[in-house]
Write a protein that holds these residues in place. Structure first.
Motif, PDB file in Angstrom:
ATOM      1  N   ASP A   1     -83.784   2.244 -81.421  1.00  0.00           N
ATOM      2  CA  ASP A   1     -84.526   1.494 -82.360  1.00  0.00           C
ATOM      3  C   ASP A   1     -84.455   1.846 -83.634  1.00  0.00           C
ATOM      4  N   ARG A   2     -83.020   1.978 -84.294  1.00  0.00           N
ATOM      5  CA  ARG A   2     -82.702   2.533 -85.467  1.00  0.00           C
ATOM      6  C   ARG A   2     -82.032   3.258 -85.005  1.00  0.00           C
ATOM      7  N   SER A   3     -80.881   4.357 -85.221  1.00  0.00           N
ATOM      8  CA  SER A   3     -79.809   4.734 -84.854  1.00  0.00           C
ATOM      9  C   SER A   3     -78.530   5.693 -86.079  1.00  0.00           C
ATOM     10  N   TRP A   4     -78.500   7.071 -86.026  1.00  0.00           N
ATOM     11  CA  TRP A   4     -77.409   7.159 -87.043  1.00  0.00           C
ATOM     12  C   TRP A   4     -77.595   6.764 -88.459  1.00  0.00           C
ATOM     13  N   TYR A   5     -77.485   5.370 -88.098  1.00  0.00           N
ATOM     14  CA  TYR A   5     -77.127   4.384 -89.188  1.00  0.00           C
ATOM     15  C   TYR A   5     -78.619   4.459 -90.337  1.00  0.00           C
ATOM     16  N   ASN A   6     -79.401   5.171 -89.655  1.00  0.00           N
ATOM     17  CA  ASN A   6     -80.055   5.552 -91.376  1.00  0.00           C
ATOM     18  C   ASN A   6     -79.939   6.494 -91.901  1.00  0.00           C
ATOM     19  N   ARG A   7     -78.397   7.317 -91.798  1.00  0.00           N
ATOM     20  CA  ARG A   7     -78.015   7.935 -93.429  1.00  0.00           C
ATOM     21  C   ARG A   7     -77.397   6.618 -93.763  1.00  0.00           C
ATOM     22  N   ALA A   8     -76.695   5.751 -93.887  1.00  0.00           N
ATOM     23  CA  ALA A   8     -76.062   4.407 -94.053  1.00  0.00           C
ATOM     24  C   ALA A   8     -76.833   3.622 -94.790  1.00  0.00           C
TER      25      ALA A   8
ATOM     26  N   CYS B   1     -81.598  11.652 -97.929  1.00  0.00           N
ATOM     27  CA  CYS B   1     -80.165  12.556 -98.416  1.00  0.00           C
ATOM     28  C   CYS B   1     -79.821  12.622 -99.082  1.00  0.00           C
ATOM     29  N   THR B   2     -78.744  13.722 -99.440  1.00  0.00           N
ATOM     30  CA  THR B   2     -77.760  13.502-100.458  1.00  0.00           C
ATOM     31  C   THR B   2     -76.220  12.217-100.786  1.00  0.00           C
ATOM     32  N   PRO B   3     -76.373  12.377-102.208  1.00  0.00           N
ATOM     33  CA  PRO B   3     -75.125  11.761-101.787  1.00  0.00           C
ATOM     34  C   PRO B   3     -74.162  12.206-101.137  1.00  0.00           C
ATOM     35  N   GLU B   4     -73.125  13.373-101.276  1.00  0.00           N
ATOM     36  CA  GLU B   4     -72.674  13.710-100.349  1.00  0.00           C
ATOM     37  C   GLU B   4     -72.445  13.538 -99.779  1.00  0.00           C
ATOM     38  N   GLN B   5     -73.956  14.313 -97.951  1.00  0.00           N
ATOM     39  CA  GLN B   5     -74.298  13.984 -96.624  1.00  0.00           C
ATOM     40  C   GLN B   5     -73.547  12.107 -97.077  1.00  0.00           C
ATOM     41  N   HIS B   6     -74.360  11.351 -97.336  1.00  0.00           N
ATOM     42  CA  HIS B   6     -73.952   9.529 -97.799  1.00  0.00           C
ATOM     43  C   HIS B   6     -72.215   9.536 -97.332  1.00  0.00           C
ATOM     44  N   ALA B   7     -71.866   9.881 -97.410  1.00  0.00           N
ATOM     45  CA  ALA B   7     -70.320   9.025 -98.258  1.00  0.00           C
ATOM     46  C   ALA B   7     -69.687  10.224 -96.674  1.00  0.00           C
ATOM     47  N   HIS B   8     -69.894  12.118 -96.435  1.00  0.00           N
ATOM     48  CA  HIS B   8     -69.704  12.650 -95.204  1.00  0.00           C
ATOM     49  C   HIS B   8     -70.006  11.763 -94.407  1.00  0.00           C
TER      50      HIS B   8
ATOM     51  N   LEU C   1     -70.207   8.892 -93.829  1.00  0.00           N
ATOM     52  CA  LEU C   1     -69.768   6.644 -93.270  1.00  0.00           C
ATOM     53  C   LEU C   1     -67.699   7.133 -93.558  1.00  0.00           C
ATOM     54  N   ARG C   2     -67.833   8.624 -93.924  1.00  0.00           N
ATOM     55  CA  ARG C   2     -65.978   8.742 -93.484  1.00  0.00           C
ATOM     56  C   ARG C   2     -65.905   8.899 -91.939  1.00  0.00           C
ATOM     57  N   GLU C   3     -67.267   9.535 -91.783  1.00  0.00           N
ATOM     58  CA  GLU C   3     -66.655  10.305 -90.019  1.00  0.00           C
ATOM     59  C   GLU C   3     -67.244   9.312 -89.010  1.00  0.00           C
ATOM     60  N   VAL C   4     -68.230   8.380 -89.212  1.00  0.00           N
ATOM     61  CA  VAL C   4     -68.781   7.345 -88.337  1.00  0.00           C
ATOM     62  C   VAL C   4     -67.761   6.694 -87.452  1.00  0.00           C
ATOM     63  N   PRO C   5     -66.478   5.502 -88.640  1.00  0.00           N
ATOM     64  CA  PRO C   5     -65.891   5.349 -87.071  1.00  0.00           C
ATOM     65  C   PRO C   5     -65.727   6.263 -86.003  1.00  0.00           C
ATOM     66  N   ARG C   6     -64.841   7.562 -86.855  1.00  0.00           N
ATOM     67  CA  ARG C   6     -63.914   8.368 -85.467  1.00  0.00           C
ATOM     68  C   ARG C   6     -65.634   8.880 -84.667  1.00  0.00           C
TER      69      ARG C   6
ATOM     70  N   GLU D   1     -68.515  -2.030 -94.288  1.00  0.00           N
ATOM     71  CA  GLU D   1     -66.970  -2.453 -95.467  1.00  0.00           C
ATOM     72  C   GLU D   1     -66.715  -0.804 -94.583  1.00  0.00           C
ATOM     73  N   ARG D   2     -67.180   0.350 -94.252  1.00  0.00           N
ATOM     74  CA  ARG D   2     -66.764   1.553 -93.531  1.00  0.00           C
ATOM     75  C   ARG D   2     -66.386   1.924 -92.588  1.00  0.00           C
ATOM     76  N   THR D   3     -67.630   0.895 -91.656  1.00  0.00           N
ATOM     77  CA  THR D   3     -67.906   1.400 -90.691  1.00  0.00           C
ATOM     78  C   THR D   3     -67.790  -0.744 -89.702  1.00  0.00           C
ATOM     79  N   HIS D   4     -67.210  -1.368 -90.326  1.00  0.00           N
ATOM     80  CA  HIS D   4     -67.083  -2.462 -89.265  1.00  0.00           C
ATOM     81  C   HIS D   4     -65.257  -2.234 -88.554  1.00  0.00           C
ATOM     82  N   THR D   5     -65.639  -2.250 -87.697  1.00  0.00           N
ATOM     83  CA  THR D   5     -64.069  -1.748 -87.205  1.00  0.00           C
ATOM     84  C   THR D   5     -63.959  -2.092 -85.551  1.00  0.00           C
ATOM     85  N   GLU D   6     -62.822  -2.186 -85.559  1.00  0.00           N
ATOM     86  CA  GLU D   6     -61.557  -3.051 -84.433  1.00  0.00           C
ATOM     87  C   GLU D   6     -62.637  -2.303 -82.816  1.00  0.00           C
ATOM     88  N   HIS D   7     -62.667  -1.129 -82.684  1.00  0.00           N
ATOM     89  CA  HIS D   7     -63.500  -1.100 -81.583  1.00  0.00           C
ATOM     90  C   HIS D   7     -65.227  -0.760 -81.866  1.00  0.00           C
ATOM     91  N   ALA D   8     -65.890  -0.752 -83.055  1.00  0.00           N
ATOM     92  CA  ALA D   8     -66.807  -0.669 -83.189  1.00  0.00           C
ATOM     93  C   ALA D   8     -66.970  -1.575 -83.630  1.00  0.00           C
TER      94      ALA D   8
END
Length: 300
Positions: free
Chosen positions: A147-154, A163-170, A172-177, A241-248
């Motif tokens: 019930d909510r997840s790591w996507y709190n940061r999004a 969170c800081t803009p840098e933490q937010h950007a980081h 979005l880069r890392e969550v698909p991996r 846009e950044r986290t909708h992927t084929e695998h997830a």
């Protein structure tokens, strides 16, 4: 010229000025009377495709059938060691908790559990961001909902300044991996976004505020978030846009009618985990007006 509607009555201490679909409104959450414009527009807000809720009798009959299939799914998981991880995201009052309860209602609670984490402790704040979530992942035979997840940061964190803009950007880069690792591990992984219209959110907030049984669900952060609808929309779209992927992929469920939304979520799980003796006729087909995949569905 923008229209203004003060039909909530005399403004109180929690009167909120906001724009709803380009119209200036005043919404007083402390007024026991729900404004007429909310009552009129709530169900159809955000281009919802139905004029009426699913009838209660039809809902309960279908829900029981689908929950019986979930019991079969869980028995297969316990026998084979299968694992399911389903996270639920969406705006406040989108119906995440009620949907999770509908999923788990008749499952064995020993191997079907829900995770609803509070804000990070000082120790957790110093750890790898995903660490406290990974520790809650399913073990062999478990069905775990978030019930909510790591996507709190999004969403919540960048909008509210947690969170800081840098933490937010980081993030979005890392969550698909990160999510690719989950899928490669063999976990059946689902990401549900419950979409909610603005007028429906206001109606549900009002119901919470004045309910003697559910007012604990209404908090000051809800009041603060009401005026940030557009900010949340911007972060939601960026997240897709950044986290909708084929695998997830993101599975989006229009949730102005909680009954249809709950049935759609359960069907999606049942149709995407190939357990034996699955009764496809009993499960039925998805309502493509209610549920779809990725941002294209939301824009359609």
């Amino acid at each position: 010229m923008k229209k203004t509607d003060d039909s909530a009555g005399a403004a109180g201490s929690n009167a909120i000025k906001l724009k709803v679909n380009g119209t200036a409104r005043v919404f007083d959450i402390d007024n026991t009377k729900l404004p007429d414009w909310i009552e009129k527009l709530a169900l159809k807000s955000d281009r919802y495709p139905y004029d009426k809720k699913l009838p209660q009798q039809e809902y309960e009959k279908t829900l029981e059938t689908l929950q019986a299939e979930l019991v079969k799914l869980q028995a297969w998981m316990q026998k084979t060691g299968g694992r399911v991880l389903a996270l639920f995201e969406g705006r406040d009052a989108a119906g995440k908790g009620g949907t999770i309860n509908a999923v788990r209602q008749n499952m064995n609670p020993r191997s079907a559990r829900n995770v609803a984490l509070t804000k990070p402790t000082e120790t957790e704040s110093g750890q790898w961001y995903f660490q406290r979530y990974v520790s809650q992942f399913p073990t062999s035979g478990e069905f775990v909902t978030f019930d909510r997840s790591w996507y709190n940061r999004a969403g919540v964190e960048p909008v509210m300044g947690f969170c800081t803009p840098e933490q937010h950007a980081h993030f979005l880069r890392e969550v698909p991996r990160f999510e690719k690792l989950i899928v490669r591990e063999g976990i059946h992984f689902f990401k549900f976004w419950l979409e909610l219209g603005q007028e429906m959110q206001l109606k549900r907030f009002h119901e919470r505020r004045h309910s003697p049984l559910r007012n604990w669900k209404f908090s000051p952060i809800d009041v603060a978030g009401v005026t940030k609808w557009d900010d949340y929309t911007e972060k939601r779209d960026q997240m897709f846009e950044r986290t909708h992927t084929e695998h997830a992929p993101w599975i989006i469920v229009r949730s102005n009618d909680k009954r249809r939304a709950r049935l759609a979520v359960i069907r999606h799980v049942l149709l995407n985990v190939p357990y034996p003796d699955r009764d496809l006729d009993a499960i039925g087909k998805q309502d493509k007006l209610i549920i779809g995949e990725g941002p294209r569905f939301l824009a359609g």
